[in-house]
Write a protein that holds these residues in place. Structure first.
Motif, PDB file in Angstrom:
ATOM      1  N   LEU A 116       5.343  -9.087   7.499  1.00 48.19           N
ATOM      2  CA  LEU A 116       4.776  -7.985   6.732  1.00 48.19           C
ATOM      3  C   LEU A 116       5.853  -7.102   6.106  1.00 48.19           C
ATOM      4  O   LEU A 116       5.571  -6.271   5.250  1.00 48.19           O
ATOM      5  CB  LEU A 116       3.870  -7.126   7.615  1.00 48.19           C
ATOM      6  N   GLY A 117       7.107  -7.273   6.573  1.00 51.94           N
ATOM      7  CA  GLY A 117       8.195  -6.459   6.047  1.00 51.94           C
ATOM      8  C   GLY A 117       8.180  -5.039   6.563  1.00 51.94           C
ATOM      9  O   GLY A 117       8.594  -4.110   5.869  1.00 51.94           O
ATOM     10  N   ILE A 118       7.696  -4.842   7.798  1.00 49.22           N
ATOM     11  CA  ILE A 118       7.629  -3.513   8.401  1.00 49.22           C
ATOM     12  C   ILE A 118       8.362  -3.527   9.737  1.00 49.22           C
ATOM     13  O   ILE A 118       8.792  -4.592  10.217  1.00 49.22           O
ATOM     14  CB  ILE A 118       6.161  -3.057   8.608  1.00 49.22           C
ATOM     15  N   ARG A 119       8.453  -2.344  10.370  1.00 49.39           N
ATOM     16  CA  ARG A 119       9.219  -2.238  11.604  1.00 49.39           C
ATOM     17  C   ARG A 119       8.424  -1.705  12.791  1.00 49.39           C
ATOM     18  O   ARG A 119       8.842  -1.846  13.933  1.00 49.39           O
ATOM     19  CB  ARG A 119      10.445  -1.337  11.388  1.00 49.39           C
ATOM     20  N   ASN A 120       7.291  -1.082  12.544  1.00 44.87           N
ATOM     21  CA  ASN A 120       6.558  -0.474  13.650  1.00 44.87           C
ATOM     22  C   ASN A 120       5.081  -0.293  13.303  1.00 44.87           C
ATOM     23  O   ASN A 120       4.650  -0.582  12.187  1.00 44.87           O
ATOM     24  CB  ASN A 120       7.190   0.881  14.021  1.00 44.87           C
ATOM     25  N   ARG A 121       4.320   0.231  14.270  1.00 44.69           N
ATOM     26  CA  ARG A 121       2.874   0.401  14.083  1.00 44.69           C
ATOM     27  C   ARG A 121       2.551   1.477  13.054  1.00 44.69           C
ATOM     28  O   ARG A 121       1.543   1.381  12.369  1.00 44.69           O
ATOM     29  CB  ARG A 121       2.201   0.752  15.423  1.00 44.69           C
ATOM     30  N   MET A 131      -3.948  -2.333   2.089  1.00 47.30           N
ATOM     31  CA  MET A 131      -4.456  -3.694   2.043  1.00 47.30           C
ATOM     32  C   MET A 131      -5.500  -3.897   3.129  1.00 47.30           C
ATOM     33  O   MET A 131      -5.447  -3.270   4.183  1.00 47.30           O
ATOM     34  CB  MET A 131      -3.318  -4.697   2.288  1.00 47.30           C
ATOM     35  N   THR A 132      -6.425  -4.830   2.877  1.00 48.59           N
ATOM     36  CA  THR A 132      -7.333  -5.246   3.946  1.00 48.59           C
ATOM     37  C   THR A 132      -6.603  -6.254   4.824  1.00 48.59           C
ATOM     38  O   THR A 132      -5.579  -6.824   4.433  1.00 48.59           O
ATOM     39  CB  THR A 132      -8.594  -5.912   3.368  1.00 48.59           C
ATOM     40  N   ILE A 133      -7.125  -6.469   6.022  1.00 45.11           N
ATOM     41  CA  ILE A 133      -6.533  -7.457   6.920  1.00 45.11           C
ATOM     42  C   ILE A 133      -6.575  -8.838   6.281  1.00 45.11           C
ATOM     43  O   ILE A 133      -5.613  -9.612   6.353  1.00 45.11           O
ATOM     44  CB  ILE A 133      -7.268  -7.468   8.270  1.00 45.11           C
ATOM     45  N   LYS A 134      -7.694  -9.145   5.640  1.00 36.03           N
ATOM     46  CA  LYS A 134      -7.842 -10.445   4.990  1.00 36.03           C
ATOM     47  C   LYS A 134      -6.812 -10.630   3.887  1.00 36.03           C
ATOM     48  O   LYS A 134      -6.188 -11.701   3.757  1.00 36.03           O
ATOM     49  CB  LYS A 134      -9.251 -10.582   4.422  1.00 36.03           C
ATOM     50  N   ALA A 135      -6.602  -9.576   3.075  1.00 40.11           N
ATOM     51  CA  ALA A 135      -5.624  -9.650   1.983  1.00 40.11           C
ATOM     52  C   ALA A 135      -4.215  -9.835   2.524  1.00 40.11           C
ATOM     53  O   ALA A 135      -3.423 -10.603   1.979  1.00 40.11           O
ATOM     54  CB  ALA A 135      -5.703  -8.398   1.122  1.00 40.11           C
ATOM     55  N   ALA A 136      -3.902  -9.124   3.610  1.00 36.50           N
ATOM     56  CA  ALA A 136      -2.579  -9.247   4.220  1.00 36.50           C
ATOM     57  C   ALA A 136      -2.366 -10.649   4.776  1.00 36.50           C
ATOM     58  O   ALA A 136      -1.271 -11.219   4.674  1.00 36.50           O
ATOM     59  CB  ALA A 136      -2.417  -8.212   5.327  1.00 36.50           C
ATOM     60  N   GLN A 179       4.109   2.115  10.276  1.00 36.41           N
ATOM     61  CA  GLN A 179       4.150   1.473   8.972  1.00 36.41           C
ATOM     62  C   GLN A 179       2.972   0.523   8.797  1.00 36.41           C
ATOM     63  O   GLN A 179       2.449   0.372   7.689  1.00 36.41           O
ATOM     64  CB  GLN A 179       5.466   0.725   8.798  1.00 36.41           C
ATOM     65  N   MET A 180       2.559  -0.105   9.880  1.00 38.90           N
ATOM     66  CA  MET A 180       1.428  -1.028   9.824  1.00 38.90           C
ATOM     67  C   MET A 180       0.151  -0.287   9.426  1.00 38.90           C
ATOM     68  O   MET A 180      -0.622  -0.752   8.577  1.00 38.90           O
ATOM     69  CB  MET A 180       1.233  -1.706  11.179  1.00 38.90           C
ATOM     70  N   PHE A 181      -0.082   0.881  10.044  1.00 42.55           N
ATOM     71  CA  PHE A 181      -1.285   1.661   9.724  1.00 42.55           C
ATOM     72  C   PHE A 181      -1.238   2.222   8.304  1.00 42.55           C
ATOM     73  O   PHE A 181      -2.281   2.411   7.668  1.00 42.55           O
ATOM     74  CB  PHE A 181      -1.465   2.796  10.735  1.00 42.55           C
ATOM     75  N   LYS A 182      -0.032   2.493   7.807  1.00 41.14           N
ATOM     76  CA  LYS A 182       0.088   2.969   6.423  1.00 41.14           C
ATOM     77  C   LYS A 182      -0.166   1.851   5.422  1.00 41.14           C
ATOM     78  O   LYS A 182      -0.589   2.088   4.300  1.00 41.14           O
ATOM     79  CB  LYS A 182       1.501   3.547   6.189  1.00 41.14           C
ATOM     80  N   MET A 183       0.095   0.623   5.860  1.00 44.04           N
ATOM     81  CA  MET A 183       0.017  -0.520   4.964  1.00 44.04           C
ATOM     82  C   MET A 183      -1.357  -1.182   4.924  1.00 44.04           C
ATOM     83  O   MET A 183      -1.808  -1.630   3.876  1.00 44.04           O
ATOM     84  CB  MET A 183       1.084  -1.554   5.405  1.00 44.04           C
ATOM     85  N   ILE A 184      -2.048  -1.214   6.076  1.00 44.06           N
ATOM     86  CA  ILE A 184      -3.275  -2.017   6.201  1.00 44.06           C
ATOM     87  C   ILE A 184      -4.423  -1.163   6.731  1.00 44.06           C
ATOM     88  O   ILE A 184      -4.237  -0.340   7.624  1.00 44.06           O
ATOM     89  CB  ILE A 184      -3.041  -3.221   7.140  1.00 44.06           C
ATOM     90  N   GLY A 222       0.795  -1.211   0.000  1.00 41.21           N
ATOM     91  CA  GLY A 222       0.000   0.000   0.000  1.00 41.21           C
ATOM     92  C   GLY A 222       0.826   1.259   0.000  1.00 41.21           C
ATOM     93  O   GLY A 222       0.318   2.344   0.256  1.00 41.21           O
ATOM     94  N   LEU A 223       2.129   1.154  -0.314  1.00 42.05           N
ATOM     95  CA  LEU A 223       2.993   2.328  -0.302  1.00 42.05           C
ATOM     96  C   LEU A 223       2.761   3.233  -1.506  1.00 42.05           C
ATOM     97  O   LEU A 223       3.263   4.347  -1.550  1.00 42.05           O
ATOM     98  CB  LEU A 223       4.465   1.900  -0.253  1.00 42.05           C
TER      99      LEU A 223
END
Length: 247
Positions: A231-236, A178-183, A238-243, A172-173
């Motif tokens: 997920l290939g991320i480092r923190n929350r 992405m949705t949680i299901k897709a992730a 990035q998580m919120f930006k991705m999903i 999603g960059l």
């Protein structure tokens, strides 16, 4: 043009196959550097990714733990080549003279401490957006990289650029999420990891999650780190930006 032996072609085919099929993105980068060394001689290497602002970071390294290249990136005399919008391969010795380079601040702060002297770079772009860079180094006393090495990397750059672009879209960059299901499907998350992901996205604190799942704080930390790794991320952030928080 480099004349490849049969064994070289087998390694190159394996490299390209792994670029496209290795689902763990960090593992793909690590294995790429390790396997590349079978057909191209280098002592150290870095595979760095660009963020949304076009700044390089998120480094996977081979025989290099200093990360000085990122620390002194502003001093890099070849920095302008990163933002040309095209995937390119170049030897540093073709861009700047030996005399000027050896006297520069960047050379003395990055190359000298690591014992490096020569380097070759693969800038990875798609649609004029910088996605990452692979840099290979040779130590002092060795010869410079050959034009055959440029040719070899040139064959690989578009494959890597495509994979990096796909990774941007999957994470999603590129503007989407992405949705949680897709992730869960994309990154093969376990049921527990999916549950933790949902709770994190819901904004629950660690102690609340531990109480709800009946686990210790240390167990949660390990599971969150493993989730981030997948997920290939480092923190929350990035998580919120991705999903997306909601399906």
């Amino acid at each position: 043009m480099k004349r490849f032996e049969n064994s070289d072609w087998l390694v190159l085919n394996s490299l390209i196959y792994k670029i496209y099929t290795t689902r763990d993105f960090e593992l793909m980068r690590s294995e790429f550097l390790e396997q590349l060394r079978l057909v191209l001689d280098f002592d150290s290497a870095q595979f760095r990714l660009a963020n949304e602002e076009g700044e390089l970071g998120d480094t996977v390294a081979f025989h290099d733990s200093s990360d000085l290249a990122t620390q002194y990136e502003e001093n890099d005399y070849c920095r302008g080549l990163l933002h040309g919008g095209k995937s390119i391969v170049y030897r540093e010795s073709d861009v700047i003279s030996e005399e000027v380079r050896s006297a520069s601040e960047y050379y003395n702060k990055v190359y000298v401490p690591n014992g490096w002297h020569y380097s070759i770079h693969m800038v990875l772009c798609h649609e004029e957006r910088l996605l990452g860079e692979v840099t290979l180094y040779r130590k002092q006393g060795k010869s410079d990289f050959h034009y055959d090495d440029v040719f070899l990397l040139d064959m690989l750059k578009e494959h890597l650029s495509y994979r990096l672009d796909r990774e941007w879209k999957d994470r999603g960059l590129d503007g989407g999420k992405m949705t949680i299901k897709a992730a869960t499907l994309q990154y093969s998350l376990t049921k527990r990891e999916e549950t933790i992901l949902r709770l994190l996205l819901a904004g629950e604190a660690n102690d609340q999650i531990c109480e709800e799942l009946c686990i210790s704080v240390n167990t949660l930390k390990k599971q969150v780190l493993n989730l981030y790794r997948k997920l290939g991320i480092r923190n929350r952030v990035q998580m919120f930006k991705m999903i997306r928080e909601k399906e």
